[in-house]
Scaffold this motif. Structure first.
Motif, PDB file in Angstrom:
ATOM      1  N   THR A 175     -10.216   2.901   0.709  1.00 52.86           N
ATOM      2  CA  THR A 175      -9.476   1.871   1.348  1.00 52.86           C
ATOM      3  C   THR A 175      -9.246   2.253   3.043  1.00 52.86           C
ATOM      4  OG1 THR A 175      -8.402   1.776  -0.627  1.00 52.86           O
ATOM      5  CG2 THR A 175      -7.232   0.941   1.251  1.00 52.86           C
ATOM      6  N   GLU A 176      -9.090   3.532   3.236  1.00 53.76           N
ATOM      7  CA  GLU A 176      -8.795   3.918   4.546  1.00 53.76           C
ATOM      8  C   GLU A 176     -10.092   3.800   5.118  1.00 53.76           C
ATOM      9  OE1 GLU A 176      -5.816   3.858   5.004  1.00 53.76           O
ATOM     10  OE2 GLU A 176      -4.746   5.599   4.819  1.00 53.76           O
TER      11      GLU A 176
ATOM     12  N   TYR B  37      -6.082  -7.371  -4.916  1.00 50.50           N
ATOM     13  CA  TYR B  37      -6.120  -5.961  -4.265  1.00 50.50           C
ATOM     14  C   TYR B  37      -4.989  -5.208  -4.653  1.00 50.50           C
ATOM     15  CZ  TYR B  37      -8.248  -2.686  -1.038  1.00 50.50           C
ATOM     16  OH  TYR B  37      -8.901  -1.740  -0.288  1.00 50.50           O
TER      17      TYR B  37
ATOM     18  N   PHE C 165       0.858  -1.156  -0.150  1.00 48.65           N
ATOM     19  CA  PHE C 165      -0.061   0.016  -0.076  1.00 48.65           C
ATOM     20  C   PHE C 165       0.773   1.449  -0.017  1.00 48.65           C
ATOM     21  CE2 PHE C 165      -3.059   2.901   2.496  1.00 48.65           C
ATOM     22  CZ  PHE C 165      -3.950   3.136   1.580  1.00 48.65           C
TER      23      PHE C 165
HETATM   24  C1  LIG Z   1      -6.847  -4.525   3.505  1.00 46.28           C
HETATM   25  C2  LIG Z   1      -6.513  -2.892   4.098  1.00 46.28           C
HETATM   26  N1  LIG Z   1      -7.360  -2.257   3.769  1.00 46.28           N
HETATM   27  C3  LIG Z   1      -6.922  -0.889   4.263  1.00 46.28           C
HETATM   28  C4  LIG Z   1      -5.887  -0.663   5.422  1.00 46.28           C
HETATM   29  C5  LIG Z   1      -5.824   0.695   6.065  1.00 46.28           C
HETATM   30  N2  LIG Z   1      -4.719   1.206   5.236  1.00 46.28           N
HETATM   31  C6  LIG Z   1      -5.280  -1.803   5.553  1.00 46.28           C
HETATM   32  N3  LIG Z   1      -4.358  -2.098   6.279  1.00 46.28           N
HETATM   33  N4  LIG Z   1      -5.613  -2.950   5.052  1.00 46.28           N
END
Ligand SMILES: Cc1ncc(CN)c(N)n1
Length: 238
Positions: free
Chosen positions: A156-157, A132, A71
Motif C-alpha cells: 500500500t505504501e 479497498y 487506513f
Molecule cells: C489509496 C492509497 N494508497 C496508499 C496511500 C499511502 N498511504 C494512500 N494515501 N492512498
C-alpha cells in the motif's frame, strides 16, 4: 589492488546484492504488469507530464482523504501486531513512524482541500474506495498472519512512494501546485521508510510456511489491483 582483484571483488559485490533479492522482488517480477499498472497509472503519468485534469485531482484528493482516515485503524492494528509478535522492537518503531506521519498527512489533506475548494464533508466514498478499505479491515483480523499483514502494508505504501517519486524524477513537467502532493510520498524519507517496512516483511516471509507465502503473494496482488481501481476513480470510474 590489481585490476583482476578489483573485477573479482566487484563481481562478488554484485552477486551478494543479487542474493539479497527477497521473495517480494520475485513476486513483483512475476506480477510485473499489475505492478506497473499500479505505479504508472495514467492519472500519475498525467501529473508528471502536466496534462492532469484538475477535476480528477480534486476527486482523488477527496477520495484519498477518506481512504487515509480508514487506513489509520489498519496501521494501528499493524502496530499492535508489531508490538506483540515481532520480538524485534525496531518493527514497532518503524510502524510507529508511519503512524505519526499519518497525523501530518490528514492535516495536509485539510489544507489542500481549502486550496482546491473541496468540501470533505460532502465527499462520499466511491465503490473502489469502500472495497479497498473493507479489504484492509479484513486483514486486521487476528487470524491473518503478521507476515501477510506486513506485506499488504508495504504494498500500500510502496505504490504511493513509487508513483509520486516518478512525478519528481528528471524530465517531469509536474505543475508546481501539485509538487506538494508528490513530495509528500515521493520524498527520500518516505522511500527509506518503505524500504524498512519491506525489510520487515521480507524477514517475516523468510520464515513463513508455504501457506503463508501463498497468502502473502495473493494479498500483494490484491493490493495492487485495489490501487489501480483507486486511481481509476480519479478518471470518473466507480
Ligand atoms: C489509496 C492509497 N494508497 C496508499 C496511500 C499511502 N498511504 C494512500 N494515501 N492512498
Amino acid at each position: 589492488m590489481t585490476l583482476k582483484i578489483l573485477v573479482r571483488s566487484e563481481k562478488k559485490k554484485k552477486q551478494l546484492q543479487m542474493e539479497k533479492r527477497g521473495v517480494i522482488d520475485t513476486w513483483i517480477d512475476k506480477h510485473r504488469s499489475i505492478y506497473t499498472a499500479a505505479t504508472r497509472h495514467a492519472f500519475v503519468v498525467s501529473i508528471r507530464d502536466g496534462s492532469v485534469d484538475l477535476s480528477s485531482f480534486r476527486t482523488w484528493l477527496g477520495q484519498d482523504y477518506l481512504f487515509v482516515r480508514g487506513f489509520v485503524p489498519f496501521v494501528a492494528s499493524v502496530l499492535i501486531r508489531a508490538g506483540k509478535e515481532s520480538g524485534e522492537s525496531s518493527d514497532m518503531e518503524v510502524v510507529l513512524g508511519g503512524m505519526a506521519s499519518l497525523n501530518g498527512e490528514i492535516e495536509w489533506f485539510k489544507t489542500e482541500a481549502s486550496k482546491w475548494d473541496v468540501d470533505f464533508s460532502t465527499v462520499v466514498p466511491q465503490k473502489a474506495n469502500q472495497e479497498y478499505l473493507r479489504f484492509l479491515e479484513a486483514l486486521m483480523s487476528n487470524e491473518v498472519k503478521y507476515s501477510v499483514m506486513m506485506t499488504a502494508f508495504w504494498a500500500t505504501e510502496a505504490v504511493y512512494q513509487e508513483s509520486f517519486a516518478h512525478c519528481l524524477e528528471d524530465g517531469n513537467k509536474t505543475p508546481v501546485e501539485l509538487t506538494g502532493a508528490c513530495h509528500r510520498w515521493g520524498n527520500d524519507g518516505f522511500k527509506q521508510y518503505c524500504s524498512s517496512v519491506k525489510s520487515i516483511a521480507e524477514r517475516c516471509l523468510e520464515n513463513a510456511s508455504g501457506e503463508a507465502l501463498a497468502e502473502a503473494e495473493d494479498v500483494l496482488v490484491r493490493v495492487l489491483e485495489y490501487e489501480v481501481a483507486f486511481w481509476e476513480m480519479s478518471r470518473g470510474g466507480d
